[in-house]
Structures are given as structure tokens and as C-alpha cells.
Design a protein around this motif. Structure first.
Motif, PDB file in Angstrom:
ATOM      1  N   ASN A  40     -46.844  24.912  -4.797  1.00 19.61           N
ATOM      2  CA  ASN A  40     -47.664  25.403  -5.832  1.00 19.61           C
ATOM      3  C   ASN A  40     -48.082  27.024  -5.692  1.00 19.61           C
ATOM      4  O   ASN A  40     -48.623  27.542  -6.610  1.00 19.61           O
ATOM      5  CB  ASN A  40     -49.183  24.906  -5.771  1.00 19.61           C
ATOM      6  N   LYS A  42     -47.426  31.241  -5.596  1.00 18.91           N
ATOM      7  CA  LYS A  42     -46.796  31.980  -6.293  1.00 18.91           C
ATOM      8  C   LYS A  42     -45.365  32.577  -5.428  1.00 18.91           C
ATOM      9  O   LYS A  42     -45.367  32.842  -4.230  1.00 18.91           O
ATOM     10  CB  LYS A  42     -47.558  33.186  -6.642  1.00 18.91           C
ATOM     11  N   GLY A  43     -44.160  32.612  -6.200  1.00 21.72           N
ATOM     12  CA  GLY A  43     -43.206  33.232  -5.416  1.00 21.72           C
ATOM     13  C   GLY A  43     -41.872  32.433  -5.531  1.00 21.72           C
ATOM     14  O   GLY A  43     -40.898  33.051  -5.006  1.00 21.72           O
ATOM     15  N   LYS A  44     -41.870  31.624  -6.447  1.00 21.26           N
ATOM     16  CA  LYS A  44     -40.610  30.791  -6.529  1.00 21.26           C
ATOM     17  C   LYS A  44     -39.682  31.550  -7.317  1.00 21.26           C
ATOM     18  O   LYS A  44     -38.215  31.788  -6.802  1.00 21.26           O
ATOM     19  CB  LYS A  44     -40.694  29.301  -7.135  1.00 21.26           C
ATOM     20  N   SER A  45     -39.728  31.853  -8.550  1.00 17.16           N
ATOM     21  CA  SER A  45     -38.770  32.657  -9.269  1.00 17.16           C
ATOM     22  C   SER A  45     -38.803  33.923  -8.907  1.00 17.16           C
ATOM     23  O   SER A  45     -37.537  34.474  -8.897  1.00 17.16           O
ATOM     24  CB  SER A  45     -39.356  32.442 -10.833  1.00 17.16           C
ATOM     25  N   SER A  46     -39.660  34.583  -8.309  1.00 12.18           N
ATOM     26  CA  SER A  46     -39.483  35.778  -7.993  1.00 12.18           C
ATOM     27  C   SER A  46     -38.716  36.108  -6.854  1.00 12.18           C
ATOM     28  O   SER A  46     -37.727  36.980  -6.671  1.00 12.18           O
ATOM     29  CB  SER A  46     -40.951  36.699  -7.762  1.00 12.18           C
ATOM     30  N   GLU A 133     -36.918  26.522 -12.769  1.00 12.42           N
ATOM     31  CA  GLU A 133     -37.827  25.811 -13.534  1.00 12.42           C
ATOM     32  C   GLU A 133     -37.124  24.449 -13.845  1.00 12.42           C
ATOM     33  O   GLU A 133     -37.484  23.906 -14.871  1.00 12.42           O
ATOM     34  CB  GLU A 133     -38.469  26.239 -14.669  1.00 12.42           C
ATOM     35  N   ARG A 166     -42.001  23.448  -9.517  1.00 14.31           N
ATOM     36  CA  ARG A 166     -42.780  22.368  -8.619  1.00 14.31           C
ATOM     37  C   ARG A 166     -42.138  20.975  -8.787  1.00 14.31           C
ATOM     38  O   ARG A 166     -41.561  20.710 -10.011  1.00 14.31           O
ATOM     39  CB  ARG A 166     -44.199  22.255  -9.258  1.00 14.31           C
ATOM     40  N   GLU A 184     -49.893  27.874  -1.858  1.00 12.10           N
ATOM     41  CA  GLU A 184     -51.090  28.555  -2.371  1.00 12.10           C
ATOM     42  C   GLU A 184     -52.104  28.601  -1.514  1.00 12.10           C
ATOM     43  O   GLU A 184     -52.964  27.748  -1.286  1.00 12.10           O
ATOM     44  CB  GLU A 184     -51.487  28.082  -3.721  1.00 12.10           C
ATOM     45  N   ASP A 200     -46.253  39.523 -12.065  1.00 12.45           N
ATOM     46  CA  ASP A 200     -46.544  38.340 -12.533  1.00 12.45           C
ATOM     47  C   ASP A 200     -45.452  37.849 -13.724  1.00 12.45           C
ATOM     48  O   ASP A 200     -44.983  36.886 -13.700  1.00 12.45           O
ATOM     49  CB  ASP A 200     -47.829  38.069 -13.111  1.00 12.45           C
TER      50      ASP A 200
END
Ligand code: ATP
Ligand code: MG
Length: 201
Positions: A40, A42-46, A133, A166, A184, A200
Motif C-alpha cells: 500500500n 507509495k513508491g512502486k511505480s516510481s 499496475e 497492489r 505505508e 506523485d
């Protein structure tokens, strides 16, 4: 006192170094890896786009397929389209399912997008493939899990692939070589701070 402390520090560092050296020596297999970035936080795609930059630094060939994304522009999309013409980028182009609320259309879009992903997963000239995703497509059963896993498993040996999102199920994680679950602890959004350009999106 401080001499003793320095000596203790030195010994501890030596021990750590020995352990790291041993692990480095033991890791002798050379092949591409499959990485799953989930959870959950932040930071997966980045993080995935960080690896794109890393690979490009060595002149590696990179292909990116984004499921879900496409309605809202992002900095990474603009940058790749304008500055990295050598990078293949395909976006599903429909919004998230609660925006479209049209399951049939979502399934058709997911399958058309998967075709693009499959082409990359069959092409040994790609060193790094990002499937951003993708997990949601498996979760919603827009794509057949067995087919997705087979294609990921049978990709070229030197090719690395990064899957973000996720969920995605335990079988995806079992197949992966590296799985990171971003947790998170806090997110600015929860404190009412608007998503920020360059941070973001
Ligand atoms: P990023 O693209 O920033 O690395 P992500 O890929 O980990 O995020 P997504 O769910 O794909 O996570 O995020 C899409 C958007 O939602 C991004 O703008 C991201 O900053 C934001 N976001 C990510 N995690 C959270 C969270 N826990 N709470 C609120 N917003 C989030
Ligand atoms: Mg993401």
C-alpha cells in the motif's frame, strides 16, 4: 574510552564486510530477474521508473507497458516520450475501473495491452520490461493468471521484468525472484496534501 569504541566499531565492520563478501561470492548465477513491487505504500511505480533510468545509463533496451494509466499525464510519460525515443512505451489508455465502470470495455483494453506486453516478453533484445499496475489485471481477472505467469516464466533468460501494483496473488510472488512490499507508514494525501506534480505524477 573512545579508542575502545573505535576498536569495537572496526571489529564489527570487519565482521560485516566478511559476511557481505561471502554473500557476494555465493551469488554466482547470471540471468535476468523478475521483481514484484507491491503493497500500500507509495513508491512502486516510481521505483520501477528508477530502474528504467538505471538501465538506460548502460544503454540497455527498455520497454514499458502501463496497465490502467493513460488518462492523466505524468512526468515520466512526458519525459520518456520527449527525451527517450528509444524506449518503447505503451499505455492501456483507459482510466481505472471505477471511472470507466464498463467491465467488458476494460477486459478488451486489458487484453489488447497484454498483447503489447507479450511482444516484449518474447523479444530477447529487451533487457528490461516494466509492467506497471499489471497486478490489478490479474486481481480483477481481466487477464488469465496462468497465461500471464507462463509468459513471465518463459521470457528470455537475460531479460529482467518489473511488475508493480497492489495484490496480484501469491503465485505471482512465488514466481518472482525479488518481491518488495512497500508499507505505508504515512502518506501526505491522508493529511489533506494534494498530489504534487513531479512527486506523485
Ligand atoms: P508512485 O507512482 O508515487 O510510486 P505507487 O506506484 O506506489 O506510487 P499507485 O497506487 O500506483 O502507487 O499510485 C498512484 C498515485 O497514488 C501516485 O500519485 C501516488 O503518489 C499515490 N499514492 C500511492 N500510495 C498512496 C497512499 N498510500 N495513499 C495515498 N496516495 C498514494
Ligand atoms: Mg503505481
Amino acid at each position: 574510552m573512545s579508542d575502545r569504541r573505535n576498536e569495537k566499531h572496526k571489529r564489527s565492520m570487519q565482521k560485516q564486510k566478511e559476511q557481505v563478501d561471502k554473500s557476494v561470492e555465493a551469488a554466482s548465477i547470471e540471468r535476468g530477474v523478475m521483481i514484484v513491487l507491491t503493497g500500500n505504500g507509495k513508491g512502486k511505480s516510481s521505483s520501477a521508473f528508477g530502474m528504467v533510468m538505471r538501465a538506460l545509463g548502460y544503454g540497455h533496451k527498455v520497454g514499458i507497458v502501463q496497465f490502467i494509466k493513460g488518462e492523466m499525464a505524468s512526468g515520466e510519460e512526458t519525459y520518456i516520450k520527449t527525451q527517450c525515443p528509444e524506449v518503447y512505451l505503451y499505455q492501456m489508455g483507459t482510466g481505472f475501473t471505477w471511472n470507466t465502470q464498463d467491465r467488458e470495455a476494460d477486459i478488451a483494453a486489458a487484453q489488447a495491452t497484454w498483447e503489447k506486453a507479450q511482444a516484449l516478453l518474447r523479444d530477447p533484445s529487451y533487457d528490461l520490461v516494466i509492467l506497471d499496475e499489471l497486478t490489478y489485471m490479474i486481481g480483477y481477472k481481466y487477464l488469465d493468471e496462468d497465461q500471464v505467469l507462463d509468459q513471465l516464466r518463459n521470457r528470455p533468460q537475460e531479460q529482467s521484468v518489473v511488475v508493480t501494483g497492489r495484490g496480484g496473488g501469491s503465485r505471482l510472488q512465488e514466481l518472482a525472484d525479488t518481491v518488495t512490499e512497500l508499507q505505508e507508514v504515512k502518506h501526505a494525501f491522508k493529511a489533506g496534501i494534494k498530489a504534487r506534480e513531479g512527486v506523485d505524477f
